[in-house]
Design an enzyme around this catalytic site. Sequence first.
Site, mmCIF file in Angstrom:
data_model
loop_
_atom_site.group_PDB
_atom_site.id
_atom_site.type_symbol
_atom_site.label_atom_id
_atom_site.label_comp_id
_atom_site.label_asym_id
_atom_site.label_seq_id
_atom_site.Cartn_x
_atom_site.Cartn_y
_atom_site.Cartn_z
ATOM 1 N N CYS A 121 -3.063 12.382 -0.113
ATOM 2 C CA CYS A 121 -2.841 12.089 1.371
ATOM 3 C C CYS A 121 -3.395 10.751 1.889
ATOM 4 O O CYS A 121 -3.300 9.669 0.947
ATOM 5 C CB CYS A 121 -3.730 13.152 2.224
ATOM 6 S SG CYS A 121 -5.267 13.082 1.857
ATOM 7 N N GLN A 122 -3.679 10.446 3.014
ATOM 8 C CA GLN A 122 -3.897 9.055 3.367
ATOM 9 C C GLN A 122 -5.271 8.773 2.836
ATOM 10 O O GLN A 122 -5.658 7.513 2.266
ATOM 11 C CB GLN A 122 -4.224 8.991 5.031
ATOM 12 C CG GLN A 122 -4.412 7.573 5.413
ATOM 13 C CD GLN A 122 -2.987 6.970 5.134
ATOM 14 O OE1 GLN A 122 -1.910 7.285 5.065
ATOM 15 N NE2 GLN A 122 -3.275 5.579 5.097
#
Length: 121
Positions: free
Chosen positions: A79-80
Site C-alpha cells: 500500500c502507500q
Amino acid sequence: MKTLKEMLAEARQVVPEEGPAEVAKRLEAGDKLVIIDVRDPDEYRDGHLEAASNISRGFLEFRVGTAVSDPSTPIVLYCQTGLRSMLAAKALKELGYSTVINLQGGYQKWVQSGLPTVKDQ
C-alpha cells in the site's frame, strides 16, 4: 477490543516483510510472484509497480481468487506505507494463502529507493 497497534503487531508475527531492494531482485530474477497493490484505484493510477495489479483493500478477500488461483503462489502486497497491506496480508494468510509477503515501507519506500514505477494514462 484491540488497538490498531496490537493488530499490526499480531500481523507482523505471521507475515514476513521484504524491502524494496529484495522484491526488485526477485522480480528481476523472474521469480513467480504475484504483486498486488491494495491501495484505492486513484492511488494506483497516480503510480504503481509495473508488475502490480490493483485490488483495493476493501475488495481483496472477494477478488484475490481471480488474481491468484493457487494458494501456494507467492504474493507480495503493498500500500502507500505498508500498514494497510500488512493487515491485508494477515487476512490472506487466514484465507489459506501460504506465502504472503508485505512490501516493507510500501510504495513510498519503493519510490524513495529509486526503483521504477509506472503511471496509468
